[in-house]
Design an enzyme around this catalytic site. Structure first.
Site, short mmCIF file in Angstrom:
data_model
loop_
_atom_site.label_atom_id
_atom_site.label_comp_id
_atom_site.label_asym_id
_atom_site.label_seq_id
_atom_site.Cartn_x
_atom_site.Cartn_y
_atom_site.Cartn_z
N SER A 114 5.67 49.05 -69.86
CA SER A 114 6.13 48.86 -68.48
C SER A 114 7.41 49.66 -68.22
O SER A 114 7.40 50.88 -68.37
CB SER A 114 6.30 47.36 -68.21
OG SER A 114 6.46 47.10 -66.85
N ASP A 170 -4.22 44.87 -64.00
CA ASP A 170 -2.78 44.72 -64.20
C ASP A 170 -2.20 44.16 -62.90
O ASP A 170 -2.26 44.80 -61.85
CB ASP A 170 -2.17 46.08 -64.52
CG ASP A 170 -0.69 46.03 -64.87
OD1 ASP A 170 0.00 45.09 -64.43
OD2 ASP A 170 -0.21 46.94 -65.58
N HIS A 218 -1.17 42.93 -67.91
CA HIS A 218 -0.02 43.82 -68.01
C HIS A 218 0.62 43.85 -69.40
O HIS A 218 0.87 44.92 -69.95
CB HIS A 218 1.03 43.43 -66.96
CG HIS A 218 2.22 44.33 -66.98
ND1 HIS A 218 2.15 45.67 -66.64
CD2 HIS A 218 3.53 44.09 -67.31
CE1 HIS A 218 3.34 46.22 -66.75
NE2 HIS A 218 4.19 45.29 -67.16
#
Length: 262
Positions: A107, A208, A237
């Protein structure tokens, strides 16, 4: 990784990880891998991945970004500059102690290591990203310059995980000043993506709920190095703790071995 049904009571679940290389397992060379966690997360989401690489003889550094693993209120006093300074410190350490280095991130951690790869192209052999964030289609982000002064936080984004009983142990609230700092850093990073010359292994979850589809085409079309995209069909995610975690561990290990060979 064993499933976690309750939040551990120990305060060390957010501790960073640092493991030296074992060159006797890697052909006599010291090979290091730096892994960065994401926004409002902590090393907890990366340590299983890091330990899997350490078991193969790689040196591993998993830093804890400033303001993370404590409280969201503390994080609201930190910025992208602070987080990048910490991954840079960890990178300097692992680079000094090893012959060759690969960087990896989840991320926002993916964005941070792409920033490293743009700034230190000659010193990085490869880049691995999992659901990286460098852009968004969300329109409410445009309100943050004002909203951050009116509202300190919004509901959190942690633990977007498909696997039952697993938690990321991130913040339950999203600190808006910190979030705005991250969003402001993205345009410069996107502009500098052509400076990323190392090979990139890009893992992307099919579903996600945190990072939308805006980032992938920007990254894959702008970096200068070759890109391999791998879909994660059974994870959300935080894929490093999800059903496809072993796939990430195995394929990233093979990638590290390939890009550091010779």
């Amino acid at each position: 990784m064993a499933e976690q049904t309750q939040a551990p009571s120990s305060s060390d679940i957010h501790a960073p990880l640092s493991v030296p290389a074992r060159p006797e397992l890697t052909g006599g060379r010291r090979i290091g891998v730096l892994l960065s966690h994401g926004f409002t997360g902590s090393p907890y989401s990366m340590v299983p991945w890091g330990r899997s690489l350490a078991d193969l003889g790689y040196a591993v550094e998993v830093p804890r970004l400033p303001g993370h693993g404590t409280t969201w209120q503390e994080m609201n006093g930190t910025t992208w500059t602070d987080w990048y300074a910490e991954v840079s410190r960890a990178f300097d350490k692992i680079r000094a102690e090893n012959d060759v280095v690969v960087v990896a991130g989840l991320s926002m951690g993916g964005a941070l290591v792409l920033r490293l790869a743009a700034d230190h192209a000659e010193d990085i052999a490869g880049v691995v990203v999992v659901n990286p964030a460098v852009a968004t289609k969300r329109l409410d982000v445009k309100l943050l310059p004002v909203l951050k002064h009116l509202v300190r936080s919004r509901p959190g984004i942690a633990s977007d995980i498909k696997k039952q009983g697993v938690a990321e142990h991130g913040y339950l609230r999203t600190p808006l000043k910190a979030a705005h700092s991250m969003f402001r850093a993205w345009p410069t990073l996107v502009a500098d993506l052509p400076k990323v010359t190392a090979p990139v292994l890009y893992f992307r979850s099919t579903v996600d709920h945190v990072v939308d589809a805006a980032s992938q085409p920007l990254i894959t079309s702008r970096v200068s190095g070759p890109v391999t995209v791998r879909e994660l069909p059974n994870s959300y995610h935080v894929a490093t703790l999800d059903n496809d975690a072993q796939l990430i561990f195995d394929e990233s290990a093979a990638f590290v071995a390939r890009v550091t060979a010779g």
